[in-house]
Design a protein around this motif. Sequence first.
Motif, PDB file in Angstrom:
ATOM      1  N   ALA A  25       0.818  -1.085  -0.062  1.00 38.87           N
ATOM      2  CA  ALA A  25       0.225  -0.242   0.045  1.00 38.87           C
ATOM      3  C   ALA A  25       0.811   1.078  -0.048  1.00 38.87           C
ATOM      4  N   ILE A  26       1.954   1.064   0.843  1.00 38.83           N
ATOM      5  CA  ILE A  26       2.819   2.511   0.902  1.00 38.83           C
ATOM      6  C   ILE A  26       3.356   2.541  -0.511  1.00 38.83           C
ATOM      7  N   ALA A  27       3.959   1.564  -1.063  1.00 39.50           N
ATOM      8  CA  ALA A  27       4.639   1.406  -2.421  1.00 39.50           C
ATOM      9  C   ALA A  27       3.941   2.104  -3.475  1.00 39.50           C
ATOM     10  N   VAL A  28       2.554   1.528  -3.399  1.00 38.79           N
ATOM     11  CA  VAL A  28       1.517   2.271  -4.471  1.00 38.79           C
ATOM     12  C   VAL A  28       1.199   3.578  -4.240  1.00 38.79           C
ATOM     13  N   ASN A  29       1.287   3.993  -2.883  1.00 36.70           N
ATOM     14  CA  ASN A  29       0.919   5.450  -2.660  1.00 36.70           C
ATOM     15  C   ASN A  29       2.229   6.407  -3.166  1.00 36.70           C
ATOM     16  N   GLN A  30       3.419   5.674  -2.880  1.00 33.46           N
ATOM     17  CA  GLN A  30       4.636   6.354  -3.287  1.00 33.46           C
ATOM     18  C   GLN A  30       4.747   6.475  -4.877  1.00 33.46           C
ATOM     19  N   LEU A  75      -5.122   1.885   3.244  1.00 36.60           N
ATOM     20  CA  LEU A  75      -5.066   2.856   2.300  1.00 36.60           C
ATOM     21  C   LEU A  75      -4.870   4.150   3.062  1.00 36.60           C
ATOM     22  N   ILE A  76      -5.479   4.451   4.129  1.00 33.88           N
ATOM     23  CA  ILE A  76      -5.435   5.758   4.825  1.00 33.88           C
ATOM     24  C   ILE A  76      -4.004   5.832   5.211  1.00 33.88           C
ATOM     25  N   LEU A  77      -3.389   4.574   6.003  1.00 33.44           N
ATOM     26  CA  LEU A  77      -1.902   4.515   6.380  1.00 33.44           C
ATOM     27  C   LEU A  77      -0.885   5.250   5.195  1.00 33.44           C
ATOM     28  N   GLY A  78      -1.360   4.305   4.057  1.00 31.15           N
ATOM     29  CA  GLY A  78      -0.650   4.583   2.760  1.00 31.15           C
ATOM     30  C   GLY A  78      -0.558   6.305   2.516  1.00 31.15           C
ATOM     31  N   PHE A  79      -1.717   6.760   2.673  1.00 26.57           N
ATOM     32  CA  PHE A  79      -1.751   8.327   2.423  1.00 26.57           C
ATOM     33  C   PHE A  79      -0.877   9.176   3.399  1.00 26.57           C
ATOM     34  N   SER A  80      -0.833   8.529   4.570  1.00 20.19           N
ATOM     35  CA  SER A  80       0.062   9.392   5.490  1.00 20.19           C
ATOM     36  C   SER A  80       1.681   9.270   5.217  1.00 20.19           C
ATOM     37  N   SER A  81       1.977   8.469   4.094  1.00 21.47           N
ATOM     38  CA  SER A  81       3.382   8.607   3.632  1.00 21.47           C
ATOM     39  C   SER A  81       3.743   9.883   2.767  1.00 21.47           C
ATOM     40  N   VAL A  82       2.960  10.621   2.388  1.00 17.78           N
ATOM     41  CA  VAL A  82       3.173  11.699   1.691  1.00 17.78           C
ATOM     42  C   VAL A  82       3.559  12.966   2.553  1.00 17.78           C
TER      43      VAL A  82
END
Length: 193
Positions: A25-30, A75-82
């Motif tokens: 999820a984090i990779a997809v967000n990145q 998904l929410i946690l992935g968005f935090s990576s921005v």
Amino acid sequence: MLWLQYRYGWDVNDVGVYLSVLGFAIAVNQIFVMKLIPSVLSEKNAVIFGFVASFLYYLLAGVLPKGWMLYFTLLILGFSSVANPCLRATLSVYVSDEEQGALQGALESLYTLSKVFACSAYGILLAWSENSDGFLVGGTINFVSALIMIPALISAMSALKKYPIKENSEASVNFIRSYNKGTEKIDISSCLS
């Protein structure tokens, strides 16, 4: 991730699958979300968006009664990576070329120190919550994390309001683009206009 074992009775395999999906999820967000940030949100708004996403994840992770529900919060946690790259981009505008290394080194040092202190504090919280009954078992760590995000969000909003910069400045857009290149080393000095 011991809280997952205490709260939901997960074994090592369950935690491993969860962490793998989290990494994906984090990779997809990145890969996808970070490319959109300069055109959709300003750096300031992206920092705030990332902090709010962290707060929401921690709050939801603390209250969800079943472990399988956590997958919907990724998904929410992935968005935090921005938040991290946008915060670094915003801060990089305030220092000269000669100070970029010191700034990024200081930020990385603070990040590392926060991890050291958080691990110790969360270990104590986990031990305390393991001995209590009911709702807070395992969720205490998440509630404390959500509470920590509130002053962090307020501080960020206050600082970002106090020190205005040109929204989506070329320097920070270049920083985010270089951050998106994955494992390549980021050359901060090339980000400044």
